[in-house]
Enzyme design. Structure first.
Site, PDB file in Angstrom:
ATOM      1  N   ASN A 151      -6.146 -49.089   9.017  1.00 53.32           N
ATOM      2  CA  ASN A 151      -6.516 -50.164   9.962  1.00 53.32           C
ATOM      3  C   ASN A 151      -6.252 -51.565   9.414  1.00 53.32           C
ATOM      4  OD1 ASN A 151      -8.673 -49.735   8.173  1.00 53.32           O
ATOM      5  ND2 ASN A 151     -10.137 -50.581   9.610  1.00 53.32           N
ATOM      6  N   GLU A 249     -16.346 -45.726   1.178  1.00 50.04           N
ATOM      7  CA  GLU A 249     -16.562 -46.680   2.286  1.00 50.04           C
ATOM      8  C   GLU A 249     -16.121 -45.961   3.549  1.00 50.04           C
ATOM      9  OE1 GLU A 249     -17.972 -49.521   1.878  1.00 50.04           O
ATOM     10  OE2 GLU A 249     -17.831 -49.776  -0.292  1.00 50.04           O
ATOM     11  N   CYS A 283     -13.681 -51.241  10.787  1.00 48.74           N
ATOM     12  CA  CYS A 283     -14.937 -50.504  10.574  1.00 48.74           C
ATOM     13  C   CYS A 283     -16.140 -51.398  10.852  1.00 48.74           C
ATOM     14  CB  CYS A 283     -14.977 -49.973   9.157  1.00 48.74           C
ATOM     15  SG  CYS A 283     -14.669 -51.260   7.938  1.00 48.74           S
ATOM     16  N   GLU A 461     -18.673 -52.109  -2.922  1.00 47.23           N
ATOM     17  CA  GLU A 461     -17.510 -52.763  -3.511  1.00 47.23           C
ATOM     18  C   GLU A 461     -17.747 -54.263  -3.440  1.00 47.23           C
ATOM     19  OE1 GLU A 461     -14.189 -51.122  -1.257  1.00 47.23           O
ATOM     20  OE2 GLU A 461     -14.106 -49.436  -2.634  1.00 47.23           O
TER      21      GLU A 461
HETATM   22  P1  NAD Z   1      -8.944 -41.019   7.080  1.00 42.85           P
HETATM   23  O1  NAD Z   1     -10.199 -40.554   6.440  1.00 42.85           O
HETATM   24  O2  NAD Z   1      -8.228 -40.107   7.982  1.00 42.85           O
HETATM   25  O3  NAD Z   1      -7.868 -41.437   5.973  1.00 42.85           O
HETATM   26  C1  NAD Z   1      -8.105 -42.415   4.992  1.00 42.85           C
HETATM   27  C2  NAD Z   1      -7.195 -42.138   3.813  1.00 42.85           C
HETATM   28  O4  NAD Z   1      -7.572 -40.910   3.210  1.00 42.85           O
HETATM   29  C3  NAD Z   1      -5.732 -41.983   4.164  1.00 42.85           C
HETATM   30  O5  NAD Z   1      -4.935 -42.528   3.140  1.00 42.85           O
HETATM   31  C4  NAD Z   1      -5.565 -40.480   4.236  1.00 42.85           C
HETATM   32  O6  NAD Z   1      -4.249 -40.054   4.015  1.00 42.85           O
HETATM   33  C5  NAD Z   1      -6.479 -40.035   3.120  1.00 42.85           C
HETATM   34  N1  NAD Z   1      -6.985 -38.668   3.212  1.00 42.85           N
HETATM   35  C6  NAD Z   1      -7.155 -37.911   4.328  1.00 42.85           C
HETATM   36  N2  NAD Z   1      -7.641 -36.693   3.994  1.00 42.85           N
HETATM   37  C7  NAD Z   1      -7.773 -36.683   2.646  1.00 42.85           C
HETATM   38  C8  NAD Z   1      -8.243 -35.710   1.707  1.00 42.85           C
HETATM   39  N3  NAD Z   1      -8.653 -34.502   2.084  1.00 42.85           N
HETATM   40  N4  NAD Z   1      -8.249 -36.035   0.399  1.00 42.85           N
HETATM   41  C9  NAD Z   1      -7.853 -37.255   0.001  1.00 42.85           C
HETATM   42  N5  NAD Z   1      -7.397 -38.212   0.830  1.00 42.85           N
HETATM   43  C10 NAD Z   1      -7.363 -37.932   2.152  1.00 42.85           C
HETATM   44  O7  NAD Z   1      -9.313 -42.389   7.775  1.00 42.85           O
HETATM   45  P2  NAD Z   1      -8.349 -43.286   8.671  1.00 42.85           P
HETATM   46  O8  NAD Z   1      -8.215 -42.607   9.991  1.00 42.85           O
HETATM   47  O9  NAD Z   1      -7.139 -43.647   7.896  1.00 42.85           O
HETATM   48  O10 NAD Z   1      -9.227 -44.606   8.817  1.00 42.85           O
HETATM   49  C11 NAD Z   1     -10.166 -44.803   9.817  1.00 42.85           C
HETATM   50  C12 NAD Z   1     -11.562 -44.586   9.284  1.00 42.85           C
HETATM   51  O11 NAD Z   1     -11.780 -45.430   8.157  1.00 42.85           O
HETATM   52  C13 NAD Z   1     -12.631 -44.971  10.274  1.00 42.85           C
HETATM   53  O12 NAD Z   1     -13.640 -43.993  10.249  1.00 42.85           O
HETATM   54  C14 NAD Z   1     -13.167 -46.290   9.740  1.00 42.85           C
HETATM   55  O13 NAD Z   1     -14.483 -46.588  10.088  1.00 42.85           O
HETATM   56  C15 NAD Z   1     -13.034 -46.091   8.284  1.00 42.85           C
HETATM   57  N6  NAD Z   1     -12.999 -47.368   7.573  1.00 42.85           N
HETATM   58  C16 NAD Z   1     -14.072 -47.722   6.806  1.00 42.85           C
HETATM   59  C17 NAD Z   1     -14.081 -48.938   6.139  1.00 42.85           C
HETATM   60  C18 NAD Z   1     -15.236 -49.342   5.284  1.00 42.85           C
HETATM   61  O14 NAD Z   1     -15.108 -50.288   4.517  1.00 42.85           O
HETATM   62  N7  NAD Z   1     -16.382 -48.675   5.347  1.00 42.85           N
HETATM   63  C19 NAD Z   1     -12.992 -49.795   6.255  1.00 42.85           C
HETATM   64  C20 NAD Z   1     -11.916 -49.406   7.054  1.00 42.85           C
HETATM   65  C21 NAD Z   1     -11.931 -48.184   7.702  1.00 42.85           C
END
Ligand code: NAD
Length: 480
Positions: A151, A249, A283, A461
């Protein structure tokens, strides 16, 4: 822009060891525009060896020298700000104006902030004279993994690698497979500025494969992850028995509490932003808008009017305020939630459908959507949608607003609009979230702790918290 990108390992660029590739889509055009490595455990193993080799020299060169490299990198990104902003916009579907104003400048700021923070940190000493003196040493963890989402691609990528590198760790990083381009461009600059080989290694590919391999590798001692809550749980399951340090996060379903005594016009303009910036895919966006009943009808009319003014269009168009969502699957997920909302008794006040803007007819767009008439505990109000969809709901008392606000499994951020100081103090204490914005949204000071409670994450963080995470404390006790 490249039509194929490569992994960056030990200071050189490589195809994935298995020679497998994945298509990368431009969300606003709905079509493939480049290929990315579909890396796996073999690439991770190679990167870890390179990082281990680089670690002693990087750790021992001292904070000032490391700071110098990171500042050079920040300058190099800043010099190419426009190029990075265009790439981020094409890769993610976000408006170019937003990438130019927020994503890339904040990425530069992350690098500069941690590059200089390490010049001003200090450790503690505990005197118990005349018997003993204790002091704390802080050493880098070693080789660490940084995994980031789509995002805010470069923004969150640098948010992790900057403190990790600044504190003397060597990094294996993986950007989201949906938005790998600016992380790749950053590696080109690392090579250009002469960052020592192996200090930063960037692998591209899917989470379940190369991401999981990073988490599973026994020599990667800490994982800093930002992404979905379900992915966070999977990562925690793998990392916990290996006793890895973990920073998670995760998702959010953030409430916005609006009281009748707020500064109305400022609240209205900011609430439009906190609902729909980056297509609602931050997020920290407020997706449940709770409004004191005495101003509910006024707010509803004004909010719909302002929402309908948002210009949805080709992200590269200068006038565009809202671009495409990240993928076709995500567009479908968002529209399915709109359908669910109507099944749960909600009324769509505006939006609720796909859009096909000029020069981006095949892209994945969703109209900014406002829904009312839902119970606070229905699925639409409980589950993270992560798109341009908000619900509005009236409340009568502070207690009721708090009940609604805290009713979800998430606890990332809350937004409070009031001028009443006593109420501000009561609610900032009672709201279950890691961040509370009062009469504002998305104002950031990088020294502050950032993160969530409940299912929104583990750890913090930002500032000192990030430096703490990426270092191990060692207590030294000297008998005097
Ligand atoms: P996601 O969990 O699908 O992927 C995030 C990252 O993790 C990607 O690089 C993905 O390839 C990797 N990943 C996926 N499965 C994995 C596994 N089994 N092992 C290791 N890595 C893996 O999330 P997304 O769809 O990319 O992002 C959206 C989500 O992120 C939303 O839920 C949003 O709220 C959250 N988000 C949180 C914050 C925060 O600071 N809390 C900030 C931005 C986004």
């Amino acid at each position: 822009m490249k039509n194929a990108i490569q992994n960056y390992i030990g200071g050189s660029f490589y195809n994935p060891a298995n020679e497998l590739w994945l298509p990368n889509y431009a969300p606003a055009q709905g079509e493939v525009y480049c290929q990315i490595p579909d890396s796996d455990a073999e690439d991770v193993a190679k990167a870890v060896v390179m990082a281990q080799n680089a670690f002693p020299a990087w750790r021992d060169m001292g904070a000032e020298a490391r700071s110098g490299y990171l500042l050079k990198l920040a300058d190099a990104v800043e010099k190419k700000l426009e190029e990075f902003a265009v790439a981020e916009s094409i890769d993610s579907g976000k408006p170019l104006s937003l990438a130019r104003r927020m994503d890339i400048p904040r990425a530069v700021h992350n690098l500069r902030f941690f590059a200089t923070a390490i010049l001003h940190t200090h450790t503690e000493a505990h005197e118990a004279l005349p018997a003993m003196l204790n002091y704390t040493l802080r050493a880098p963890v070693g080789v660490v993994g940084c995994i980031s989402p789509w995002n805010l691609p470069l923004y969150l990528f640098t948010w992790k690698i900057a403190p990790a590198l600044a504190t003397g760790n060597c990094v294996i990083a993986k950007p989201s497979e949906l938005t790998p381009m600016t992380a790749y461009m950053l590696t080109e600059l690392c090579a250009e500025i002469g960052l020592p080989a192996g200090v930063l290694n960037v692998l591209h590919g899917v989470g379940g494969k190369v991401g999981a391999s990073i988490v599973e590798h026994p020599d990667i001692k800490a994982i800093s992850f930002t992404g979905g809550t379900a992915t966070g749980a999977t990562i925690a399951r793998t990392a916990a028995p290996m006793f890895k340090k973990l920073s998670l996060e995760l998702g959010g379903k953030n409430p916005v509490l609006i009281f009748a005594d707020c500064v109305y016009e400022e609240m209205l303009a900011t609430t439009v932003r906190s609902s729909f910036t980056n297509q609602g895919q931050i997020c920290l966006c407020g997706s449940r808008i709770l409004v004191e009943r005495s101003i509910y009808e006024r707010f509803k009319v004004d909010f719909i009017r302002e929402t309908e003014k948002i210009v949805v269009g080709n992200p590269l168009d200068e006038n565009t305020q809202m671009g495409a969502v990240i993928s076709e699957a995500h567009q479908q997920k968002i529209l399915n939630y709109v359908k669910l909302a109507t099944e749960e008794g909600g009324t769509i006040l505006t939006g609720g459908k796909a859009m096909y803007p000029k020069d981006a007819e095949k892209g994945w767009f969703v109209a900014p959507t406002v829904i009312e008439g839902l119970a606070y505990d229905c699925r639409t109000n409980q589950e993270e949608i992560f798109g341009p969809v908000v619900t509005i709901q009236p409340f009568d008392t502070e207690e009721e607003a708090l009940l609604y606000a805290n009713s979800v499994r998430y606890g990332l951020a809350s937004v409070l609009w009031t001028q009443n100081l006593a109420r501000t103090q009561r609610l900032t204490q009672a709201l279950e979230s890691g961040i509370v914005w009062v009469n504002c949204w998305l104002m950031r000071d990088l020294r502050t702790p950032f993160g969530g409670v409940k299912d929104s994450g583990v750890g913090r963080e930002g500032g000192w918290e990030a430096i703490r995470f990426f270092t191990e404390a060692k207590n030294v006790c000297i008998k005097l």
